[in-house]
Design a protein around this motif. Structure first.
Motif, PDB file in Angstrom:
ATOM      1  N   PRO A   1       0.816  -1.375   0.185  1.00 29.76           N
ATOM      2  CA  PRO A   1      -0.155   0.025   0.029  1.00 29.76           C
ATOM      3  C   PRO A   1       0.969   1.355   0.035  1.00 29.76           C
ATOM      4  O   PRO A   1       0.512   2.292  -0.566  1.00 29.76           O
ATOM      5  N   GLY A   2       2.084   1.384   0.662  1.00 29.09           N
ATOM      6  CA  GLY A   2       2.841   2.389   0.609  1.00 29.09           C
ATOM      7  C   GLY A   2       3.477   2.574  -0.860  1.00 29.09           C
ATOM      8  O   GLY A   2       3.671   3.760  -1.123  1.00 29.09           O
ATOM      9  N   VAL A   3       3.805   1.740  -1.268  1.00 27.87           N
ATOM     10  CA  VAL A   3       4.342   1.842  -2.928  1.00 27.87           C
ATOM     11  C   VAL A   3       3.277   2.608  -3.803  1.00 27.87           C
ATOM     12  O   VAL A   3       3.703   3.337  -4.444  1.00 27.87           O
ATOM     13  N   GLU A   4       2.026   2.032  -3.425  1.00 28.25           N
ATOM     14  CA  GLU A   4       0.924   2.679  -4.220  1.00 28.25           C
ATOM     15  C   GLU A   4       0.787   3.969  -3.904  1.00 28.25           C
ATOM     16  O   GLU A   4       0.163   4.854  -4.835  1.00 28.25           O
ATOM     17  N   LEU A   5       1.069   4.541  -2.762  1.00 30.14           N
ATOM     18  CA  LEU A   5       0.968   5.801  -2.295  1.00 30.14           C
ATOM     19  C   LEU A   5       1.950   6.834  -2.815  1.00 30.14           C
ATOM     20  O   LEU A   5       1.925   8.055  -2.647  1.00 30.14           O
ATOM     21  N   LEU A   6       3.220   6.350  -3.290  1.00 34.37           N
ATOM     22  CA  LEU A   6       4.477   7.226  -3.561  1.00 34.37           C
ATOM     23  C   LEU A   6       3.923   8.174  -4.845  1.00 34.37           C
ATOM     24  O   LEU A   6       3.311   7.725  -5.834  1.00 34.37           O
ATOM     25  N   PRO A   7       4.413   9.292  -5.011  1.00 35.23           N
ATOM     26  CA  PRO A   7       4.330  10.187  -5.865  1.00 35.23           C
ATOM     27  C   PRO A   7       4.900   9.699  -7.260  1.00 35.23           C
ATOM     28  O   PRO A   7       5.962   8.913  -7.130  1.00 35.23           O
ATOM     29  N   ASP A   8       4.143   9.933  -8.327  1.00 37.11           N
ATOM     30  CA  ASP A   8       4.749   9.316  -9.524  1.00 37.11           C
ATOM     31  C   ASP A   8       6.215   9.656 -10.118  1.00 37.11           C
ATOM     32  O   ASP A   8       6.794   9.021 -10.561  1.00 37.11           O
ATOM     33  N   ASP A   9       6.440  10.890  -9.422  1.00 37.50           N
ATOM     34  CA  ASP A   9       7.614  11.641 -10.101  1.00 37.50           C
ATOM     35  C   ASP A   9       8.805  11.566  -9.068  1.00 37.50           C
ATOM     36  O   ASP A   9       9.854  12.166  -9.217  1.00 37.50           O
ATOM     37  N   ILE A  10       8.767  10.698  -7.941  1.00 31.60           N
ATOM     38  CA  ILE A  10       9.737  10.444  -6.886  1.00 31.60           C
ATOM     39  C   ILE A  10      10.865   9.800  -7.478  1.00 31.60           C
ATOM     40  O   ILE A  10      10.635   8.855  -8.265  1.00 31.60           O
ATOM     41  N   ASP A  11      11.845  10.258  -7.198  1.00 29.74           N
ATOM     42  CA  ASP A  11      13.186   9.285  -7.340  1.00 29.74           C
ATOM     43  C   ASP A  11      13.162   8.230  -6.440  1.00 29.74           C
ATOM     44  O   ASP A  11      12.949   7.924  -5.486  1.00 29.74           O
ATOM     45  N   ARG A  12      14.028   7.164  -6.798  1.00 28.74           N
ATOM     46  CA  ARG A  12      14.382   6.037  -6.212  1.00 28.74           C
ATOM     47  C   ARG A  12      14.819   6.105  -4.691  1.00 28.74           C
ATOM     48  O   ARG A  12      14.500   5.460  -3.976  1.00 28.74           O
ATOM     49  N   THR A  13      15.897   7.114  -4.625  1.00 29.05           N
ATOM     50  CA  THR A  13      16.236   7.108  -3.268  1.00 29.05           C
ATOM     51  C   THR A  13      15.287   7.410  -2.056  1.00 29.05           C
ATOM     52  O   THR A  13      15.072   7.160  -1.328  1.00 29.05           O
ATOM     53  N   ASP A  14      14.726   8.735  -2.791  1.00 30.41           N
ATOM     54  CA  ASP A  14      13.491   9.274  -1.763  1.00 30.41           C
ATOM     55  C   ASP A  14      12.214   8.204  -1.664  1.00 30.41           C
ATOM     56  O   ASP A  14      11.732   8.185  -0.503  1.00 30.41           O
ATOM     57  N   ALA A  15      11.843   7.288  -2.724  1.00 33.74           N
ATOM     58  CA  ALA A  15      11.006   6.653  -2.673  1.00 33.74           C
ATOM     59  C   ALA A  15      11.456   5.344  -1.585  1.00 33.74           C
ATOM     60  O   ALA A  15      10.622   5.002  -0.523  1.00 33.74           O
TER      61      ALA A  15
END
Length: 226
Positions: free
Chosen positions: A135-149
């Motif tokens: 569920p957390g992965v689905e909440l991530l912004p589309d434009d977030i970079d990998r490290t911040d994700a």
């Protein structure tokens, strides 16, 4: 024999010399004040992060992904590693310790988004994390970079582990459950190696936590308010 192991034995000789009398009160039993659930990672100095060098004070558990969940025939339960000190030694504080750049969170993220191939033992651990992180992965912004994700999911994972503990009937309500992130990558404000509080008994709002725990205000910080 590898030189590295010989050096460990040499360092252990110094440890044994220093701690001769410190085992007197804990030889037959233990009553640790805190149980910590840390990620198994060579960069996470599990006792040293607390400045602890006292036998019997901290009951330390470690696994990849700082998981408190164990899967049994009856379903998911609190891991016996974590539950033992709570149930049998009177420990009333549990601290879930995530860390920046967590490899287990990274692998779970990759498995959820791309699929990965790992040995069965590692896959088993990832399978324990996946339903809690998805569920957390689905909440991530589309434009977030990998490290911040990854570092946002580190917090999300700590929150889910705290949530699992506080919801379990096996963990008494009198037990305090704290979620923190150990930072050695300059993600949070502060010094490398500092622990930042992100969750107390399920409360994740940083402002609310600062109001409730003013003495800890400088150490309460989140990257993600989702």
């Amino acid at each position: 024999m590898h030189r590295e192991f010989i050096e460990l034995l040499e360092a252990n000789a110094d440890h044994a010399e220093t701690h001769q009398s410190q085992f007197d009160d804990v030889q037959e039993s233990q009553e640790p004040d805190v149980v910590t659930v840390c990620c198994s990672d060579s960069r996470v100095l599990q006792d040293h992060m607390w400045g602890n060098d006292e036998p019997g004070r901290i009951f330390t558990c470690g696994n990849i992904g700082n998981r408190v969940v164990q899967r049994t025939d009856a379903g998911e339960v609190v891991s016996g590693d974590v539950l033992y000190p709570v149930a049998h030694t009177g420990t009333e504080t549990v601290v879930v310790v995530g860390h920046t750049g967590c490899g287990a969170v990274t692998a779970t993220y990759d498995d959820l988004t791309e699929g990965v191939s790992e040995p069965d033992g590692i896959s088993h651990c990832l399978e324990l994390l996946k339903p809690h992180l998805e569920p957390g992965v689905e909440l991530l912004p589309d434009d977030i970079d990998r490290t911040d994700a990854i570092n946002r999911l580190v917090e999300y994972n700590v929150d889910r582990q705290v949530e699992f503990l506080t919801a379990s009937d096996d963990v008494p309500e009198s037990v305090d459950v704290v979620g923190v992130v150990y930072d050695f990558q300059d993600v949070y404000s502060g010094n490398r190696g500092e622990v930042h509080v992100i969750n107390v008994d399920g409360e994740t709002d940083a402002d609310a936590l600062r109001d409730e725990y003013p003495d800890l205000e400088s150490r309460i910080e989140r990257q993600w308010e989702y």
